[in-house]
Design a protein around this motif. Structure first.
Motif, PDB file in Angstrom:
ATOM      1  N   ALA A   1       0.834  -1.212   0.000  1.00 10.52           N
ATOM      2  CA  ALA A   1       0.000   0.000   0.000  1.00 10.52           C
ATOM      3  C   ALA A   1       0.864   1.256   0.000  1.00 10.52           C
ATOM      4  O   ALA A   1       0.578   2.237  -0.712  1.00 10.52           O
ATOM      5  CB  ALA A   1      -0.940  -0.003   1.202  1.00 10.52           C
ATOM      6  N   ALA A   2       1.948   1.236   0.795  1.00  6.00           N
ATOM      7  CA  ALA A   2       2.854   2.391   0.837  1.00  6.00           C
ATOM      8  C   ALA A   2       3.537   2.601  -0.512  1.00  6.00           C
ATOM      9  O   ALA A   2       3.725   3.744  -0.950  1.00  6.00           O
ATOM     10  CB  ALA A   2       3.900   2.183   1.932  1.00  6.00           C
ATOM     11  N   ILE A   3       3.889   1.499  -1.183  1.00  8.30           N
ATOM     12  CA  ILE A   3       4.511   1.609  -2.508  1.00  8.30           C
ATOM     13  C   ILE A   3       3.575   2.308  -3.482  1.00  8.30           C
ATOM     14  O   ILE A   3       3.979   3.200  -4.239  1.00  8.30           O
ATOM     15  CB  ILE A   3       4.894   0.204  -3.027  1.00  8.30           C
ATOM     16  N   VAL A   4       2.302   1.906  -3.465  1.00  9.27           N
ATOM     17  CA  VAL A   4       1.321   2.506  -4.373  1.00  9.27           C
ATOM     18  C   VAL A   4       1.133   3.991  -4.057  1.00  9.27           C
ATOM     19  O   VAL A   4       1.114   4.841  -4.955  1.00  9.27           O
ATOM     20  CB  VAL A   4      -0.021   1.753  -4.282  1.00  9.27           C
ATOM     21  N   LEU A   5       1.007   4.328  -2.769  1.00  7.66           N
ATOM     22  CA  LEU A   5       0.796   5.730  -2.384  1.00  7.66           C
ATOM     23  C   LEU A   5       2.003   6.597  -2.742  1.00  7.66           C
ATOM     24  O   LEU A   5       1.854   7.717  -3.256  1.00  7.66           O
ATOM     25  CB  LEU A   5       0.510   5.813  -0.883  1.00  7.66           C
ATOM     26  N   LEU A   6       3.207   6.082  -2.467  1.00  5.53           N
ATOM     27  CA  LEU A   6       4.411   6.846  -2.793  1.00  5.53           C
ATOM     28  C   LEU A   6       4.573   7.020  -4.295  1.00  5.53           C
ATOM     29  O   LEU A   6       5.051   8.056  -4.760  1.00  5.53           O
ATOM     30  CB  LEU A   6       5.646   6.156  -2.204  1.00  5.53           C
ATOM     31  N   ASN A   7       4.168   6.010  -5.057  1.00  5.95           N
ATOM     32  CA  ASN A   7       4.233   6.136  -6.510  1.00  5.95           C
ATOM     33  C   ASN A   7       3.277   7.219  -7.013  1.00  5.95           C
ATOM     34  O   ASN A   7       3.606   7.981  -7.935  1.00  5.95           O
ATOM     35  CB  ASN A   7       3.894   4.803  -7.162  1.00  5.95           C
ATOM     36  N   MET A   8       2.094   7.307  -6.404  1.00  2.65           N
ATOM     37  CA  MET A   8       1.142   8.353  -6.790  1.00  2.65           C
ATOM     38  C   MET A   8       1.692   9.734  -6.447  1.00  2.65           C
ATOM     39  O   MET A   8       1.551  10.683  -7.224  1.00  2.65           O
ATOM     40  CB  MET A   8      -0.207   8.112  -6.107  1.00  2.65           C
TER      41      MET A   8
END
Length: 527
Positions: free
Chosen positions: A13-20
């Motif tokens: 989830a953190a990977i997805v948020l940081l990518n956004m």
């Protein structure tokens, strides 16, 4: 397990948020992931992330290399093979040698063998970081091909150095004759094993009644099989995966159907994104434990940081020097392939930008984590924590310093506004579509003029293919017309494959058009 599973889900989830966030701020996502992992690591109560050093390569490298080999243009690699191979092998060895000499001279207790081990770890630039950074700026496809091709091969050369240095540290000796024989087998054997198993996998896909889910599942395990077999035979698993991936990529239109290609692209894109994200987060999460290990060894943090800055400076300097050496050798021995530049100043600025693309990342971390905790006699591996810390500093500094400034330097220098006078992609795309339309029209007139009701039907098929207009009623698409349509799409693929043999055609545009044809074929199945 109940503790780790929520933690890994939170990591995704953190990977997805940081990518956004990275996309919103126009920053390469590896930079935010490393910084985010570093910040998260200071939260109390988090479980310690530990990966078996013997498994780190096997878990991460095969799919990442396999995916990269499918996305690169082999035609561009052949065109620029001289500079790609020089950067992938000669420059990597020169960088590792420079790091080894500097570490041996400036870091107490560092032997040449340990220096080469560190050099093999930090010498390969990271393709993911470079690709994520350069997507915010326009660079010529030749430059992109050089960077991508280099990243595919330099992983293999750096890991070969890493393996020999590891043996030298463990045994305390290095026999050149045996090393040379092993090197030849690792290179030739790795390539041969990769090509052999890639051919076998292609036959499996072609001869067995596979569908899209089974095709995708097979492609997910195939790089692991190639890597494992090659490593068991003491050759290069990296070269096996790269060679096999390039071969299978060139045959993708033969052994995969349109559904497998479309769905497989989405699955692999997500899978590789998560793998990369986990690795970059681990870089940050590992730091506190690495720092504790340095304190235990009695090395002040400021001293360790100084060593990291020193090695990073050597990395940047060695790549810069190599870039200018490549330019000079090209001017002397191959002036006909010199890129066009509007001025002498611009020509001499090019190696600076090429040298500034040396961000470190996934492979360097994987190599550092793969160092065994103990030697064969049970004693602690010398300076393991310091090597891990220096690697982390090199990754962090190259990502932050070079990664954040590279887009600005490219835009500010306006170097690529004048170099490589390439046809605008939009114009090239339209030109290819126009030629493809003419080919399709000629194909239908030649093969199926008597089968079609009227010229209007031909135009309707063409408009349907181009998606310029959608028919209000699809009843006209009977079984006979569907068969003609499928044959037409296959003719288009063959035409595009022939076009791709022309060195002037941009392979990325051809692949985009092939993807559109696959989509059209899949849409046809639900009518």
């Amino acid at each position: 397990m109940h503790t780790l599973l929520p933690f890994f889900l939170a990591m995704v989830a953190a990977i997805v948020l940081l990518n956004m966030l990275a996309a919103k701020w126009k920053i390469a996502y590896p930079i935010l992931l490393v910084v985010g992992g570093l910040l998260v690591s200071f939260f109390p109560g988090l479980p310690i992330v530990k990966i078996d050093p013997d498994l780190i390569f096997f878990i991460f490298l095969p799919p990442l290399l396999f995916s990269a080999s499918w996305s690169i243009s082999f035609k561009e690699m052949r065109k620029w093979y001289r500079i790609i191979t020089s950067f992938a092998f000669l420059v990597v060895f020169f960088t590792a040698l420079s790091v080894a000499l500097a570490a041996n001279y400036f870091i107490p207790g560092f032997t040449i063998a340990l220096g080469f081990l560190l050099g093999g770890i930090v010498s390969p630039p990271d393709a993911v970081s470079t690709g994520a950074i350069t997507k915010f700026v326009k660079i010529p496809r030749s430059t992109s091909a050089i960077l991508e091709g280099e990243s595919l091969l330099n992983d293999a050369s750096s890991l070969i150095i890493f393996r020999f240095a590891l043996v030298a540290v463990g045994t305390g000796q290095f026999i050149w004759q045996e090393a040379a024989t092993s090197f030849i087998w690792m290179v030739l054997g790795g390539v041969a094993i990769g090509l052999l198993f890639a051919w076998l996998f292609v036959q499996v896909h072609k001869r067995l009644p596979t569908d899209a889910p089974s095709d995708i599942a097979l492609t997910l395990i195939e790089p692991y099989i190639m890597y494992w077999i090659a490593e068991q035979l003491h050759s290069s698993g990296v070269l096996a995966v790269v060679a096999g991936g390039l071969y299978m990529s060139s045959k993708r239109m033969i052994f995969l159907n349109s559904a497998s290609r479309i769905r497989g692209f989405s699955v692999w894109e997500s899978f590789v994104f998560i793998l990369n994200g986990i690795v970059f987060l681990i870089i940050g999460l590992e730091l506190p434990e690495i720092v504790d290990g340095i304190h235990v060894k009695g090395i002040p943090l400021s001293t360790a940081i100084g060593y990291g800055v020193l090695v990073t400076g050597v990395l940047i300097g060695a790549r810069m020097l190599s870039s200018y050496a490549a330019l000079l050798s090209t001017m002397i021995f191959r002036p006909s392939v010199m890129p066009h530049a509007s001025s002498r100043r611009m020509r001499w600025l090019m190696p600076t930008l090429l040298g500034w693309t040396g961000m470190r990342g996934v492979v360097s971390l994987a190599s550092a984590l793969a160092i065994p905790v103990t030697l064969a006699d049970g004693s602690a591996f010398p300076h393991r924590d310091l090597i891990l810390f220096i690697t982390f500093v090199a990754i962090l500094l190259t990502l932050l310093v070079q990664g954040l400034t590279l887009p600005y330097i490219i835009k500010r220098s306006r170097l690529f506004n004048d170099i490589f006078e390439e046809e605008n992609e939009a114009i090239a795309h339209q030109k290819l579509k126009h030629e493809l339309k003419q080919h399709t029209h000629a194909f239908l007139k030649d093969k199926h003029e008597n089968d079609l009701d009227a010229q209007a039907t031909v135009e309707k098929i063409l408009k349907q293919w181009e998606e310029k207009a959608k028919a209000a009623d699809d009843r006209w698409m009977n079984d006979k017309t569907k068969a003609i349509f499928v044959e037409m799409l296959e003719s288009q693929r063959q035409y595009l494959s022939e076009c791709n043999k022309d060195p002037d055609f941009n392979e990325d545009i051809i692949r985009q058009q092939l993807y559109q044809i696959d989509l059209e074929e899949e849409r046809l199945k639900i009518i």
